[in-house]
Design a protein around this motif. Structure first.
Motif, mmCIF file in Angstrom:
data_model
loop_
_atom_site.group_PDB
_atom_site.id
_atom_site.type_symbol
_atom_site.label_atom_id
_atom_site.label_comp_id
_atom_site.label_asym_id
_atom_site.label_seq_id
_atom_site.Cartn_x
_atom_site.Cartn_y
_atom_site.Cartn_z
ATOM 1 N N GLY A 11 110.515 114.250 7.442
ATOM 2 C CA GLY A 11 109.199 113.649 7.613
ATOM 3 C C GLY A 11 108.525 113.327 6.291
ATOM 4 N N THR A 12 107.212 113.315 6.318
ATOM 5 C CA THR A 12 106.416 113.008 5.130
ATOM 6 C C THR A 12 106.414 114.186 4.165
ATOM 7 N N PHE A 14 104.294 116.075 1.669
ATOM 8 C CA PHE A 14 102.907 116.293 1.257
ATOM 9 C C PHE A 14 102.870 117.283 0.099
ATOM 10 N N ILE A 47 101.011 112.505 -1.935
ATOM 11 C CA ILE A 47 102.222 112.237 -1.158
ATOM 12 C C ILE A 47 103.343 111.801 -2.089
ATOM 13 N N THR A 49 106.516 109.680 -2.046
ATOM 14 C CA THR A 49 107.028 108.608 -1.199
ATOM 15 C C THR A 49 108.535 108.771 -0.944
ATOM 16 N N PRO A 50 109.075 108.110 0.102
ATOM 17 C CA PRO A 50 110.481 108.319 0.456
ATOM 18 C C PRO A 50 111.472 108.059 -0.682
ATOM 19 N N ARG A 53 112.890 111.063 -2.866
ATOM 20 C CA ARG A 53 113.802 112.100 -2.364
ATOM 21 C C ARG A 53 115.077 112.177 -3.207
ATOM 22 N N CYS A 119 105.636 109.207 -8.203
ATOM 23 C CA CYS A 119 106.394 108.508 -7.167
ATOM 24 C C CYS A 119 107.538 107.661 -7.713
ATOM 25 N N ASP A 182 107.843 117.275 8.721
ATOM 26 C CA ASP A 182 107.020 117.134 7.525
ATOM 27 C C ASP A 182 107.284 118.296 6.568
#
Length: 222
Positions: A11-12, A14, A47, A49-50, A53, A119, A182
């Motif tokens: 998920g997100t 945080f 956050i 962001t994807p 990862r 990010c 998440d």
């Protein structure tokens, strides 16, 4: 990243800034000055962001001309939807825990979204595995260690967090629903250091294992 962690922590991401007492104390004079006048009274949320990862043994690129800093952190994977949950019930919504290295460029201000600092591609390493919540009886009693090329350079304990895992879940779920999958990055302690191309960076957390990443220069990754 193991398959079970990949499937569960999907998920997100945080992030919580300023969640260690020592770091907050270091910045108090800044927060008490104009225009802010006082420290934050709610969690300072950001956050990842994807594209950030990354995995155990993954490569992290230091942008050309920039400083790069690793950020050892306890990762909390939400196991079931959490909306307006109480602090006493919050941990029942946790599937498990993992290690996170929340890489960042140095931050100028905690009051401005640090998108360009936090990010970049590969700036959130997660792993190596998911440890079930039942195997971590007290998430506020875990030692975090950061090692660079085998040398211990940063150490702290989750007992020193400003907000516990349970309190974070309760406060965040007051205004937004946390979904299964998440991930909460529960904060990096004071004492961030710079890393250089060629460095091996390890994060260890009590009972969760060791997360390893390798630093490369930007031109080397093209």
């Amino acid at each position: 990243m193991s398959r079970s962690l990949h499937d569960t922590a999907n998920g997100t991401l945080f992030g919580i800034a300023l969640n260690y007492q020592g770091l907050l104390e270091q910045r108090l004079s800044e927060f008490n000055a104009p225009p802010y006048q006082k420290p934050p009274v709610k969690p300072v949320l950001f956050i990842k962001t994807p594209n950030t990862r990354n995995t155990h043994e993954g490569v992290v690129t230091r942008p050309d001309g920039e400083r790069l800093q690793p950020g050892p952190a306890l990762g909390v994977i939400i196991g079931q939807r959490a909306s307006r949950v109480s602090e006493s019930d919050a941990l029942s919504h946790v599937a498990g825990y993992t290690i996170i290295n929340e890489f960042s460029l140095p931050e100028d201000s905690y009051y401005r979204p640090a998108v360009k600092a936090k990010c970049r591609d590969g700036f959130c390493a997660i792993g190596p595995s998911l440890i079930p919540a039942s195997s971590v009886p007290n998430p506020q009693a875990l030692t975090l260690k950061l090692l660079i090329n085998g040398e211990l350079v940063q150490e702290n304990n989750t007992a020193n967090q400003v907000r516990s895992v349970a309190r974070l879940i309760a406060e965040l779920s007051e205004f937004m629903t946390l979904e299964a999958g998440d991930v909460l990055i529960t904060g990096t302690p004071e004492g961030r250091v710079d890393v250089q191309p060629g460095d091996r960076v390890d994060v260890e957390i009590t009972g969760l294992g060791r997360l390893t990443n390798h630093i490369t220069a930007e031109q080397e990754s093209r």
